[in-house]
Design an enzyme around this catalytic site. Structure first.
Site, mmCIF file in Angstrom:
data_model
loop_
_atom_site.group_PDB
_atom_site.id
_atom_site.type_symbol
_atom_site.label_atom_id
_atom_site.label_comp_id
_atom_site.label_asym_id
_atom_site.label_seq_id
_atom_site.Cartn_x
_atom_site.Cartn_y
_atom_site.Cartn_z
ATOM 1 N N SER A 147 0.826 -1.213 0.000
ATOM 2 C CA SER A 147 0.000 0.000 0.000
ATOM 3 C C SER A 147 0.860 1.263 0.000
ATOM 4 C CB SER A 147 -0.944 -0.004 1.201
ATOM 5 O OG SER A 147 -0.223 -0.052 2.416
ATOM 6 N N TRP A 148 1.941 1.282 0.772
ATOM 7 C CA TRP A 148 2.773 2.477 0.825
ATOM 8 C C TRP A 148 3.540 2.671 -0.475
ATOM 9 C CZ3 TRP A 148 2.783 7.030 1.947
ATOM 10 C CH2 TRP A 148 3.854 7.798 2.423
ATOM 11 N N LYS A 157 7.370 4.882 17.294
ATOM 12 C CA LYS A 157 5.937 5.230 17.246
ATOM 13 C C LYS A 157 5.093 4.005 16.930
ATOM 14 C CE LYS A 157 5.440 5.366 12.525
ATOM 15 N NZ LYS A 157 4.345 4.839 11.672
ATOM 16 N N GLY A 203 6.933 10.526 8.204
ATOM 17 C CA GLY A 203 5.928 11.516 8.567
ATOM 18 C C GLY A 203 4.544 10.918 8.721
ATOM 19 N N SER A 243 -4.269 2.744 11.179
ATOM 20 C CA SER A 243 -3.017 2.287 11.770
ATOM 21 C C SER A 243 -3.030 0.781 11.978
ATOM 22 C CB SER A 243 -2.778 2.995 13.111
ATOM 23 O OG SER A 243 -1.684 2.409 13.798
ATOM 24 N N GLU A 302 4.667 -3.297 11.779
ATOM 25 C CA GLU A 302 6.113 -3.150 11.968
ATOM 26 C C GLU A 302 6.514 -3.110 13.442
ATOM 27 O OE1 GLU A 302 8.444 -3.283 9.852
ATOM 28 O OE2 GLU A 302 7.857 -2.483 7.910
ATOM 29 N N LYS A 318 9.557 1.960 7.718
ATOM 30 C CA LYS A 318 9.485 2.441 9.104
ATOM 31 C C LYS A 318 9.677 1.262 10.057
ATOM 32 C CE LYS A 318 6.607 6.463 8.088
ATOM 33 N NZ LYS A 318 5.387 7.225 8.431
ATOM 34 N N VAL A 378 1.706 -5.961 7.368
ATOM 35 C CA VAL A 378 2.639 -6.188 8.472
ATOM 36 C C VAL A 378 2.534 -5.070 9.503
ATOM 37 C CG1 VAL A 378 5.075 -6.353 9.096
ATOM 38 C CG2 VAL A 378 4.242 -7.453 7.005
#
Length: 338
Positions: A21-22, A201, A146, A264, A291, A116, A289
């Site tokens: 997706s990213w 995060k 970000g 998220s 992370e 990330k 996944v």
């Protein structure tokens, strides 16, 4: 500008590695500014669908890209050979395996990590891994980070990215490639802080999800996240002091959205655990996944060098890896919050 620093060529050719997706969201962003982007896709059925219809059939399926402007390849070495800037966009758990298939030399390339997470087993960020295992100078490595969920990029909702490189000129130049009417991109030179903040995060978002799954309310969540921000700052400043402002979007902003957003995956993963799912069952229920699962173990290992007080990260680690009861662990950790 540092003498002899690597300079990204003007109008450099880009290649995106990964088809999640990213990666799909990044292709959408880059195609706003470039006539053609090379896209390495390791799955034949995904590659064929992108070639034919400009659509990823597995992720962000509503996003339509112009196939005539995408050079799809299933050969990662062809992608690397034909690009000056390589955007690495695969889950951290697969980075080592993906890079192991690359035989093309990387020395003259600029690798921009959109990962990330930390490399499991090596306990290194992507930049550290590239530097140590491929002798790639930090001048040739950057980070894109970000508060920018791929689902909101697909919807063209206003989002913020930070482009991090050692040389500020490269960061500023790359911001031009990632800026659109719905993406504000800002430059930074804090590679260490940006990468470790992105790892932390995700861990804290799992903690937030566990709390939600256990039935904690918004008041507790606000306290948890504000303490997580303090813990993040403490880790970054004690492990690698630098002139950084952790209230900026690459740090606090990314923490907030990952802990609160419906998109998220780390919060979702944590919520399943808080509701009583076992780790394997929670992971099986995730399409993508989380992370933070790998990050929790890696940060624990990294922190053995520093001994920094990290009660929230430690709590998440014990739940994920030591079979600690989520309710008892969260209650004990909650008593330490300020």
């Amino acid at each position: 500008m540092a003498e002899n620093s690597y300079q990204i060529p003007g109008k450099a050719k880009f290649a995106v590695i990964g088809h999640g997706s990213w990666a799909t969201a990044i292709m959408k962003i880059l195609l706003e500014n470039r006539d053609e982007i090379c896209w390495y896709i390791g799955r034949r059925e995904v590659a064929d669908e992108v070639r034919a219809r400009g659509r990823n059939p597995r992720y962000l399926t509503d996003v339509r890209l112009d196939p005539s402007r995408i050079r799809v390849t299933e050969d990662i070495n062809a992608a690397v050979a034909g690009a000056e800037v390589i955007v690495l966009c695969v889950p951290s758990a697969f980075v080592a395996d993906v890079l192991a298939t690359v035989s093309e030399p990387l020395a003259s390339k600029f690798i921009l990590s959109a990962v990330k997470g930390i490399i499991p087993g090596d306990y290194l960020t992507v930049a550290e891994y590239l530097n140590r295992n491929y002798a790639l100078p930090f001048d040739n490595i950057g980070v894109v980070t970000g508060p920018c969920h791929s689902e909101e990029v697909a919807l063209e909702r206003l989002s913020y990215l930070t482009i991090v490189t050692k040389d500020p000129g490269n960061a500023t130049a790359l911001c031009g490639d990632f800026s659109t009417r719905y993406i504000h991109a800002n430059p930074s030179t804090d590679i260490y802080g940006a990468e470790y903040a992105a790892v932390l995060k995700n861990i804290y978002a799992i903690g937030a999800g566990i709390a939600v799954g256990l039935g904690y309310g918004d008041n507790f969540l606000a306290g948890l996240i504000s303490n997580a921000a303090t813990e993040m700052n403490r880790f970054l400043m004690e492990s690698y002091p630098a002139d950084r402002d952790v209230t900026q979007s690459a740090y606090l902003g990314d923490l907030l959205v990952t802990c609160y957003s419906q998109f998220s995956r780390n919060r979702t993963f944590g919520s399943l655990i808080g509701k009583g799912y076992g780790i394997e069952m929670a992971m099986a229920g995730m399409k993508m996944v989380a992370e933070g699962y790998y990050g929790a173990k890696c940060i624990m290992q990294v922190n053995r060098r520093f001994g920094i007080r990290m009660p929230i990260a430690d709590c998440v680690y014990r739940i994920l890896y030591e079979n600690a009861g989520p309710a008892d662990e969260m209650a004990a950790m909650a008593a330490c919050l300020k």
